[in-house]
Design a protein around this motif. Structure first.
Motif, PDB file in Angstrom:
ATOM      1  N   ILE A   1       0.834  -1.206   0.000  1.00 54.23           N
ATOM      2  CA  ILE A   1       0.000   0.000   0.000  1.00 54.23           C
ATOM      3  C   ILE A   1       0.869   1.257   0.000  1.00 54.23           C
ATOM      4  O   ILE A   1       0.623   2.204  -0.762  1.00 54.23           O
ATOM      5  N   LEU A   2       1.894   1.274   0.850  1.00 54.86           N
ATOM      6  CA  LEU A   2       2.777   2.437   0.915  1.00 54.86           C
ATOM      7  C   LEU A   2       3.577   2.604  -0.379  1.00 54.86           C
ATOM      8  O   LEU A   2       3.785   3.727  -0.855  1.00 54.86           O
ATOM      9  N   THR A   3       4.006   1.489  -0.962  1.00 58.17           N
ATOM     10  CA  THR A   3       4.755   1.555  -2.225  1.00 58.17           C
ATOM     11  C   THR A   3       3.904   2.168  -3.326  1.00 58.17           C
ATOM     12  O   THR A   3       4.368   3.027  -4.092  1.00 58.17           O
ATOM     13  N   ARG A   4       2.654   1.748  -3.420  1.00 53.85           N
ATOM     14  CA  ARG A   4       1.769   2.313  -4.450  1.00 53.85           C
ATOM     15  C   ARG A   4       1.462   3.781  -4.178  1.00 53.85           C
ATOM     16  O   ARG A   4       1.320   4.569  -5.107  1.00 53.85           O
ATOM     17  N   ARG A   5       1.390   4.151  -2.912  1.00 56.73           N
ATOM     18  CA  ARG A   5       1.104   5.549  -2.576  1.00 56.73           C
ATOM     19  C   ARG A   5       2.214   6.469  -3.090  1.00 56.73           C
ATOM     20  O   ARG A   5       1.953   7.593  -3.525  1.00 56.73           O
ATOM     21  N   TYR A   6       3.456   6.004  -3.031  1.00 56.77           N
ATOM     22  CA  TYR A   6       4.589   6.846  -3.421  1.00 56.77           C
ATOM     23  C   TYR A   6       5.241   6.385  -4.724  1.00 56.77           C
ATOM     24  O   TYR A   6       6.389   6.717  -4.997  1.00 56.77           O
ATOM     25  N   LEU A   7       4.478   5.644  -5.508  1.00 52.34           N
ATOM     26  CA  LEU A   7       5.028   5.069  -6.743  1.00 52.34           C
ATOM     27  C   LEU A   7       5.593   6.134  -7.669  1.00 52.34           C
ATOM     28  O   LEU A   7       6.648   5.947  -8.284  1.00 52.34           O
ATOM     29  N   ASN A   8       4.895   7.258  -7.780  1.00 53.63           N
ATOM     30  CA  ASN A   8       5.311   8.296  -8.719  1.00 53.63           C
ATOM     31  C   ASN A   8       6.081   9.430  -8.051  1.00 53.63           C
ATOM     32  O   ASN A   8       6.289  10.486  -8.664  1.00 53.63           O
ATOM     33  N   ASP A   9       6.483   9.224  -6.817  1.00 50.53           N
ATOM     34  CA  ASP A   9       7.295  10.208  -6.100  1.00 50.53           C
ATOM     35  C   ASP A   9       8.754   9.749  -6.152  1.00 50.53           C
ATOM     36  O   ASP A   9       9.127   8.788  -5.493  1.00 50.53           O
ATOM     37  N   PRO A  10       9.598  10.426  -6.929  1.00 50.47           N
ATOM     38  CA  PRO A  10      10.977   9.956  -7.108  1.00 50.47           C
ATOM     39  C   PRO A  10      11.860  10.128  -5.884  1.00 50.47           C
ATOM     40  O   PRO A  10      12.985   9.613  -5.847  1.00 50.47           O
TER      41      PRO A  10
ATOM     42  N   THR B   1      10.700   9.592  -2.548  1.00 45.71           N
ATOM     43  CA  THR B   1      10.204   8.857  -1.385  1.00 45.71           C
ATOM     44  C   THR B   1      10.299   7.364  -1.663  1.00 45.71           C
ATOM     45  O   THR B   1       9.733   6.867  -2.631  1.00 45.71           O
ATOM     46  N   ALA B   2      11.016   6.662  -0.794  1.00 39.68           N
ATOM     47  CA  ALA B   2      11.233   5.225  -0.973  1.00 39.68           C
ATOM     48  C   ALA B   2      10.564   4.444   0.157  1.00 39.68           C
ATOM     49  O   ALA B   2      10.483   4.920   1.291  1.00 39.68           O
ATOM     50  N   VAL B   3      10.087   3.262  -0.192  1.00 35.99           N
ATOM     51  CA  VAL B   3       9.516   2.343   0.793  1.00 35.99           C
ATOM     52  C   VAL B   3      10.345   1.062   0.728  1.00 35.99           C
ATOM     53  O   VAL B   3      10.448   0.428  -0.315  1.00 35.99           O
ATOM     54  N   PHE B   4      10.938   0.705   1.848  1.00 32.81           N
ATOM     55  CA  PHE B   4      11.806  -0.465   1.903  1.00 32.81           C
ATOM     56  C   PHE B   4      11.214  -1.516   2.842  1.00 32.81           C
ATOM     57  O   PHE B   4      10.561  -1.179   3.835  1.00 32.81           O
ATOM     58  N   GLY B   5      11.466  -2.769   2.530  1.00 30.38           N
ATOM     59  CA  GLY B   5      11.049  -3.872   3.392  1.00 30.38           C
ATOM     60  C   GLY B   5      12.212  -4.799   3.657  1.00 30.38           C
ATOM     61  O   GLY B   5      12.934  -5.181   2.726  1.00 30.38           O
ATOM     62  N   ASP B   6      12.429  -5.137   4.921  1.00 25.12           N
ATOM     63  CA  ASP B   6      13.499  -6.056   5.313  1.00 25.12           C
ATOM     64  C   ASP B   6      14.865  -5.614   4.790  1.00 25.12           C
ATOM     65  O   ASP B   6      15.670  -6.437   4.338  1.00 25.12           O
ATOM     66  N   LEU B   7      15.100  -4.321   4.831  1.00 25.42           N
ATOM     67  CA  LEU B   7      16.398  -3.774   4.421  1.00 25.42           C
ATOM     68  C   LEU B   7      17.143  -3.316   5.674  1.00 25.42           C
ATOM     69  O   LEU B   7      16.588  -2.594   6.510  1.00 25.42           O
ATOM     70  N   ILE B   8      18.397  -3.736   5.805  1.00 31.86           N
ATOM     71  CA  ILE B   8      19.187  -3.355   6.974  1.00 31.86           C
ATOM     72  C   ILE B   8      19.447  -1.850   6.950  1.00 31.86           C
ATOM     73  O   ILE B   8      19.935  -1.304   5.951  1.00 31.86           O
ATOM     74  N   ILE B   9      19.113  -1.188   8.044  1.00 38.46           N
ATOM     75  CA  ILE B   9      19.344   0.246   8.174  1.00 38.46           C
ATOM     76  C   ILE B   9      20.590   0.444   9.026  1.00 38.46           C
ATOM     77  O   ILE B   9      20.619   0.083  10.208  1.00 38.46           O
ATOM     78  N   ARG B  10      21.628   1.015   8.423  1.00 32.39           N
ATOM     79  CA  ARG B  10      22.854   1.326   9.148  1.00 32.39           C
ATOM     80  C   ARG B  10      22.731   2.765   9.668  1.00 32.39           C
ATOM     81  O   ARG B  10      22.885   3.721   8.924  1.00 32.39           O
TER      82      ARG B  10
ATOM     83  N   LYS C   1      16.186   6.673  -5.971  1.00 32.01           N
ATOM     84  CA  LYS C   1      15.228   5.802  -5.280  1.00 32.01           C
ATOM     85  C   LYS C   1      15.288   4.348  -5.724  1.00 32.01           C
ATOM     86  O   LYS C   1      15.205   3.423  -4.903  1.00 32.01           O
ATOM     87  N   ASP C   2      15.424   4.124  -7.039  1.00 33.55           N
ATOM     88  CA  ASP C   2      15.350   2.764  -7.582  1.00 33.55           C
ATOM     89  C   ASP C   2      16.696   2.045  -7.624  1.00 33.55           C
ATOM     90  O   ASP C   2      16.782   0.928  -8.155  1.00 33.55           O
ATOM     91  N   ARG C   3      17.718   2.655  -7.082  1.00 34.76           N
ATOM     92  CA  ARG C   3      19.021   1.991  -7.053  1.00 34.76           C
ATOM     93  C   ARG C   3      18.957   0.742  -6.173  1.00 34.76           C
ATOM     94  O   ARG C   3      18.340   0.746  -5.110  1.00 34.76           O
ATOM     95  N   VAL C   4      19.614  -0.317  -6.619  1.00 31.58           N
ATOM     96  CA  VAL C   4      19.643  -1.556  -5.844  1.00 31.58           C
ATOM     97  C   VAL C   4      20.467  -1.329  -4.581  1.00 31.58           C
ATOM     98  O   VAL C   4      21.613  -0.859  -4.638  1.00 31.58           O
ATOM     99  N   ARG C   5      19.878  -1.676  -3.448  1.00 36.55           N
ATOM    100  CA  ARG C   5      20.558  -1.515  -2.158  1.00 36.55           C
ATOM    101  C   ARG C   5      20.485  -2.830  -1.382  1.00 36.55           C
ATOM    102  O   ARG C   5      19.445  -3.472  -1.367  1.00 36.55           O
ATOM    103  N   THR C   6      21.557  -3.185  -0.714  1.00 30.78           N
ATOM    104  CA  THR C   6      21.545  -4.312   0.217  1.00 30.78           C
ATOM    105  C   THR C   6      21.523  -3.815   1.654  1.00 30.78           C
ATOM    106  O   THR C   6      21.335  -4.602   2.586  1.00 30.78           O
ATOM    107  N   GLU C   7      21.706  -2.512   1.831  1.00 24.56           N
ATOM    108  CA  GLU C   7      21.637  -1.852   3.120  1.00 24.56           C
ATOM    109  C   GLU C   7      21.442  -0.362   2.885  1.00 24.56           C
ATOM    110  O   GLU C   7      21.675   0.135   1.775  1.00 24.56           O
ATOM    111  N   PHE C   8      20.981   0.330   3.911  1.00 21.71           N
ATOM    112  CA  PHE C   8      20.734   1.768   3.800  1.00 21.71           C
ATOM    113  C   PHE C   8      21.635   2.478   4.804  1.00 21.71           C
ATOM    114  O   PHE C   8      21.490   2.315   6.016  1.00 21.71           O
ATOM    115  N   LEU C   9      22.597   3.243   4.274  1.00 19.96           N
ATOM    116  CA  LEU C   9      23.564   3.950   5.103  1.00 19.96           C
ATOM    117  C   LEU C   9      23.053   5.369   5.356  1.00 19.96           C
ATOM    118  O   LEU C   9      23.046   6.207   4.448  1.00 19.96           O
TER     119      LEU C   9
END
Length: 288
Positions: free
Chosen positions: A67-76, A78-87, A109-117
């Protein structure tokens, strides 16, 4: 490679979650053993850790993220992440891996991330959503409240399902950061929590996520509901097309019958004229 459950903790893996550990066997071969997570490892998981879940956890976490992803789909930004390690990159403060989080002012926003620094990205999650894991209820409902406040997360939402006196109780809890301290968010009359960061009211009804736009009062549909709506719309469109096709066929048949009637009338008129009878006078006399 062999992957085996921990020899003493097999029954705990689903409830605790697990990590794998490389074990060298006496014969020199390598095996990877599944080790149940400790509470500390659950609170601060690393890549490759398998966190505990359930059908309720998967459904709620998946629906709120969708739901949150669709809400911000066209907002470059704002990102919605799931199960992403936040450093967090805070001294003497460990990292987290929330079920879902929303981050404003994101670059690429759409860059592949394995963690968020956090420091490198120049922004941090403004909203974190966790679905309680029964084995670690205290961690989700108490410890993380203190930790996410310290991390500077503006709002923290908790979905929980527990059994009280043989009855299933669904709860949604919310906290808002005020003067660096989390203050509980009072639910409205329908038990929904207002998330000011994203402008949404969130709640649970019959074990399903309910999300409403706080300004328009429009309910944001879950993916399963959108799918049902799409199927219903397709069925309606197919029925409308069928009715239109049937109407067109009926129109064509009526036009064909009219054309055939005109042809018969013309043939009759020609026959009458061949007999020296005026078709018009014949019609008048017939009507009299």
């Amino acid at each position: 490679m062999t992957l085996a459950p921990h020899r003493h903790q097999t029954d705990d893996l689903a409830e605790c979650g697990w990590r794998t550990e490389e074990i060298v066997q006496p014969d020199g071969s390598t095996a990877f053993e599944m080790i149940p997570l400790t509470e500390e490892e659950f609170l601060h998981p690393e890549e490759g850790y398998h966190l505990p879940n359930s059908t309720f956890h998967d459904r709620i976490a998946g629906d709120i993220k969708d739901i949150l992803t669709r809400r911000y789909l066209n907002d470059p930004t704002t990102a919605v992440f799931g199960d992403l390690i936040i450093r967090w990159e805070i001294a003497n403060f460990k990292d987290h891996c929330p079920d879902t989080c929303v981050v404003f002012n994101v670059q690429e926003k759409d860059r592949v991330r394995t963690e968020f620094l956090v420091n490198s990205e120049g922004t941090r999650p403004c909203l974190v959503v966790e679905v309680v894991s029964p084995r670690y209820r205290k961690a989700d409902r108490e410890i993380k409240v203190r930790q996410y406040a310290r991390a500077g997360v503006q709002e923290y939402i908790i979905f929980d399902r527990r059994r009280v006196r043989n009855q299933v109780l669904d709860e949604v809890l919310g906290y808002r950061l005020i003067d660096n301290v989390y203050v509980p968010i009072t639910p409205d009359d329908e038990g929904r929590i207002l998330c000011e960061t994203v402008g949404l009211l969130v709640g649970l009804h019959d074990g399903e996520v309910v999300v409403v736009d706080a300004q328009t009062q429009e309910r944001l549909l879950r993916a399963s509901e959108l799918e049902q709506w799409a199927i219903h719309a397709q069925q309606q469109a197919a029925q409308a097309q069928q009715r239109a096709t049937q109407a067109e066929e009926e129109k064509s048949q009526a036009e064909q019958r009219a054309s055939e009637a005109e042809q018969r009338a013309a043939q009759l008129a020609e026959l009458l004229r061949s007999q020296g009878i005026d078709p018009i006078e014949f019609k008048v006399n017939s009507e009299d």
